[in-house]
Design a protein around this motif. Structure first.
Motif, PDB file in Angstrom:
ATOM      1  N   TYR A  96       0.825  -1.205   0.000  1.00 27.47           N
ATOM      2  CA  TYR A  96       0.000   0.000   0.000  1.00 27.47           C
ATOM      3  C   TYR A  96       0.862   1.260   0.000  1.00 27.47           C
ATOM      4  O   TYR A  96       0.514   2.265  -0.640  1.00 27.47           O
ATOM      5  N   ILE A  97       1.974   1.235   0.714  1.00 28.54           N
ATOM      6  CA  ILE A  97       2.886   2.384   0.722  1.00 28.54           C
ATOM      7  C   ILE A  97       3.356   2.699  -0.694  1.00 28.54           C
ATOM      8  O   ILE A  97       3.353   3.857  -1.133  1.00 28.54           O
ATOM      9  N   ILE A  98       3.755   1.661  -1.429  1.00 31.45           N
ATOM     10  CA  ILE A  98       4.200   1.860  -2.814  1.00 31.45           C
ATOM     11  C   ILE A  98       3.063   2.404  -3.671  1.00 31.45           C
ATOM     12  O   ILE A  98       3.250   3.346  -4.455  1.00 31.45           O
ATOM     13  N   THR A 159       1.101   8.278   6.878  1.00 36.11           N
ATOM     14  CA  THR A 159       1.728   9.562   6.550  1.00 36.11           C
ATOM     15  C   THR A 159       1.903   9.726   5.038  1.00 36.11           C
ATOM     16  O   THR A 159       1.764  10.839   4.516  1.00 36.11           O
ATOM     17  N   ILE A 160       2.189   8.647   4.333  1.00 34.16           N
ATOM     18  CA  ILE A 160       2.330   8.743   2.881  1.00 34.16           C
ATOM     19  C   ILE A 160       0.972   8.960   2.224  1.00 34.16           C
ATOM     20  O   ILE A 160       0.860   9.653   1.207  1.00 34.16           O
ATOM     21  N   SER A 161      -0.088   8.401   2.820  1.00 35.98           N
ATOM     22  CA  SER A 161      -1.431   8.669   2.291  1.00 35.98           C
ATOM     23  C   SER A 161      -1.777  10.149   2.476  1.00 35.98           C
ATOM     24  O   SER A 161      -2.439  10.751   1.618  1.00 35.98           O
ATOM     25  N   ARG A 162      -1.315  10.752   3.562  1.00 37.25           N
ATOM     26  CA  ARG A 162      -1.559  12.177   3.784  1.00 37.25           C
ATOM     27  C   ARG A 162      -0.755  13.028   2.816  1.00 37.25           C
ATOM     28  O   ARG A 162      -1.178  14.116   2.408  1.00 37.25           O
ATOM     29  N   GLU A 163       0.392  12.510   2.403  1.00 31.21           N
ATOM     30  CA  GLU A 163       1.271  13.220   1.474  1.00 31.21           C
ATOM     31  C   GLU A 163       0.603  13.459   0.122  1.00 31.21           C
ATOM     32  O   GLU A 163       1.002  14.362  -0.626  1.00 31.21           O
ATOM     33  N   ARG A 164      -0.440  12.702  -0.192  1.00 31.17           N
ATOM     34  CA  ARG A 164      -1.102  12.812  -1.494  1.00 31.17           C
ATOM     35  C   ARG A 164      -2.005  14.049  -1.596  1.00 31.17           C
ATOM     36  O   ARG A 164      -2.599  14.295  -2.641  1.00 31.17           O
ATOM     37  N   PHE A 165      -2.114  14.811  -0.532  1.00 31.81           N
ATOM     38  CA  PHE A 165      -2.980  15.994  -0.533  1.00 31.81           C
ATOM     39  C   PHE A 165      -2.546  16.962  -1.638  1.00 31.81           C
ATOM     40  O   PHE A 165      -1.367  17.300  -1.762  1.00 31.81           O
ATOM     41  N   PRO A 170      -9.509  15.250  -5.094  1.00 30.90           N
ATOM     42  CA  PRO A 170      -9.962  15.279  -3.704  1.00 30.90           C
ATOM     43  C   PRO A 170     -10.623  13.971  -3.257  1.00 30.90           C
ATOM     44  O   PRO A 170     -10.386  13.517  -2.139  1.00 30.90           O
ATOM     45  N   SER A 171     -11.428  13.370  -4.120  1.00 35.00           N
ATOM     46  CA  SER A 171     -12.102  12.121  -3.735  1.00 35.00           C
ATOM     47  C   SER A 171     -11.093  11.006  -3.515  1.00 35.00           C
ATOM     48  O   SER A 171     -11.213  10.217  -2.569  1.00 35.00           O
ATOM     49  N   SER A 172     -10.078  10.937  -4.385  1.00 30.63           N
ATOM     50  CA  SER A 172      -9.047   9.904  -4.218  1.00 30.63           C
ATOM     51  C   SER A 172      -8.259  10.132  -2.942  1.00 30.63           C
ATOM     52  O   SER A 172      -8.004   9.191  -2.180  1.00 30.63           O
ATOM     53  N   PHE A 173      -7.874  11.391  -2.687  1.00 32.30           N
ATOM     54  CA  PHE A 173      -7.098  11.672  -1.479  1.00 32.30           C
ATOM     55  C   PHE A 173      -7.863  11.295  -0.226  1.00 32.30           C
ATOM     56  O   PHE A 173      -7.337  10.583   0.642  1.00 32.30           O
ATOM     57  N   TRP A 174      -9.093  11.787  -0.097  1.00 29.31           N
ATOM     58  CA  TRP A 174      -9.831  11.580   1.149  1.00 29.31           C
ATOM     59  C   TRP A 174     -10.199  10.125   1.380  1.00 29.31           C
ATOM     60  O   TRP A 174     -10.156   9.644   2.515  1.00 29.31           O
ATOM     61  N   GLN A 175     -10.519   9.414   0.332  1.00 31.94           N
ATOM     62  CA  GLN A 175     -10.847   7.998   0.510  1.00 31.94           C
ATOM     63  C   GLN A 175      -9.624   7.200   0.961  1.00 31.94           C
ATOM     64  O   GLN A 175      -9.705   6.394   1.888  1.00 31.94           O
ATOM     65  N   VAL A 176      -8.484   7.436   0.321  1.00 28.58           N
ATOM     66  CA  VAL A 176      -7.268   6.717   0.689  1.00 28.58           C
ATOM     67  C   VAL A 176      -6.805   7.126   2.083  1.00 28.58           C
ATOM     68  O   VAL A 176      -6.445   6.267   2.909  1.00 28.58           O
ATOM     69  N   ALA A 213     -11.709   0.377   6.051  1.00 32.14           N
ATOM     70  CA  ALA A 213     -10.396   0.796   5.572  1.00 32.14           C
ATOM     71  C   ALA A 213     -10.091   0.207   4.202  1.00 32.14           C
ATOM     72  O   ALA A 213      -9.690   0.921   3.268  1.00 32.14           O
ATOM     73  N   GLN A 214     -10.278  -1.095   4.064  1.00 25.43           N
ATOM     74  CA  GLN A 214      -9.962  -1.758   2.798  1.00 25.43           C
ATOM     75  C   GLN A 214     -10.816  -1.218   1.658  1.00 25.43           C
ATOM     76  O   GLN A 214     -10.318  -0.957   0.552  1.00 25.43           O
ATOM     77  N   LEU A 215     -12.106  -1.032   1.916  1.00 25.27           N
ATOM     78  CA  LEU A 215     -13.001  -0.536   0.867  1.00 25.27           C
ATOM     79  C   LEU A 215     -12.628   0.884   0.451  1.00 25.27           C
ATOM     80  O   LEU A 215     -12.577   1.192  -0.750  1.00 25.27           O
ATOM     81  N   LEU A 216     -12.349   1.753   1.418  1.00 23.78           N
ATOM     82  CA  LEU A 216     -12.003   3.136   1.101  1.00 23.78           C
ATOM     83  C   LEU A 216     -10.703   3.221   0.309  1.00 23.78           C
ATOM     84  O   LEU A 216     -10.592   4.020  -0.632  1.00 23.78           O
ATOM     85  N   ILE A 217      -9.719   2.412   0.668  1.00 25.46           N
ATOM     86  CA  ILE A 217      -8.444   2.429  -0.053  1.00 25.46           C
ATOM     87  C   ILE A 217      -8.641   1.996  -1.503  1.00 25.46           C
ATOM     88  O   ILE A 217      -8.135   2.637  -2.438  1.00 25.46           O
ATOM     89  N   ILE A 218      -9.360   0.907  -1.709  1.00 27.27           N
ATOM     90  CA  ILE A 218      -9.606   0.414  -3.067  1.00 27.27           C
ATOM     91  C   ILE A 218     -10.340   1.474  -3.894  1.00 27.27           C
ATOM     92  O   ILE A 218      -9.968   1.770  -5.041  1.00 27.27           O
TER      93      ILE A 218
END
Length: 227
Positions: A96-98, A159-165, A170-176, A213-218
């Motif tokens: 997921y980090i990658i 923290t890397i998911s937050r880095e995508r801001f 916006p929808s991709s960022f907030w879901q992930v 968590a899994q659903l939102l990330i996907i």
């Protein structure tokens, strides 16, 4: 095609609800049937909707995360295999980090980094992880090093998911980002229940936050590459 694919999401939700029902009614032995179906159905859904990016690194690492999450789910059904389940989820988090890193605009551009601001942005995540560790540290025993390693990896994932801001939609960022946070909360509840103080609601809370968590990330990664 979308109408056909959404069936797998319905199956995912059904497997989640059935698994939660088994937890609530203390039918733990039946979870050998419900729990593995959770990530299988979500994995098939992602496989179907991502055919247009077949062969790409993002698809490979996402499928890797799903497979190792499924393996972790199965292993954690058996308490004696906890350490192996932990290892499977650690690999899933690395995948997921990658995926979070490469599913953003100019992912490897360094630019001007304000480390103080970066630290302050991530501080709530660090505090949450540190608080969980403070509670469980005295009861970890021989699992101390594996648990610390796992916590560092999942904190890095959040923290890397937050880095995508501002580096994706916006929808991709907030879901992930919310998905990663739910993952951290789920693992924190699990750790507190196992190593600090058990409580009857833990099973529902762990699986409820985990499946969300899994659903939102996907769906967040889907939102990025379908832009």
């Amino acid at each position: 095609m979308r109408d056909n694919n959404i069936v797998w999401l319905y199956l995912y939700l059904l497997a989640c609800f059935v698994d939660l029902y088994f937890i609530i009614d203390n039918l733990e032995s039946y979870r050998i049937y419900s729990k593995p179906l959770i990530m299988i159905s979500l994995g098939v859904y992602f496989w179907q909707i991502s055919k247009n990016i077949a062969g790409t690194l993002i698809r490979k690492v996402m499928l890797g995360a799903i497979v190792f999450s499924w393996l972790g789910d199965v292993l954690l059904i058996f308490p004696a295999l906890f350490l192996y389940g932990l290892g499977a989820f650690l690999v899933a988090h690395l995948c997921y980090i990658i995926s979070f890193k490469i599913s953003q605009q100019k992912p490897f551009e360094i630019g001007n980094v304000n480390f103080i601001k970066l630290f302050l942005y991530n501080l709530p995540i660090y505090i949450l992880a540190a608080y969980v560790y403070f509670l469980i540290q005295f009861n970890l025993g021989s699992l101390k090093i594996p648990v610390i390693t796992y916590m560092l990896v999942i904190v890095a994932m959040v923290t890397i998911s937050r880095e995508r801001f501002n580096k994706t939609s916006p929808s991709s960022f907030w879901q992930v980002f919310l998905g990663a946070l739910f993952f951290l909360v789920s693992d924190g509840i699990l750790a507190i229940n196992m190593f600090y103080q058990s409580f009857p609601e833990s099973g529902v809370l762990v699986m409820g936050t985990y499946t969300m968590a899994q659903l939102l990330i996907i769906m967040g990664i889907r939102a990025h590459y379908l832009r």
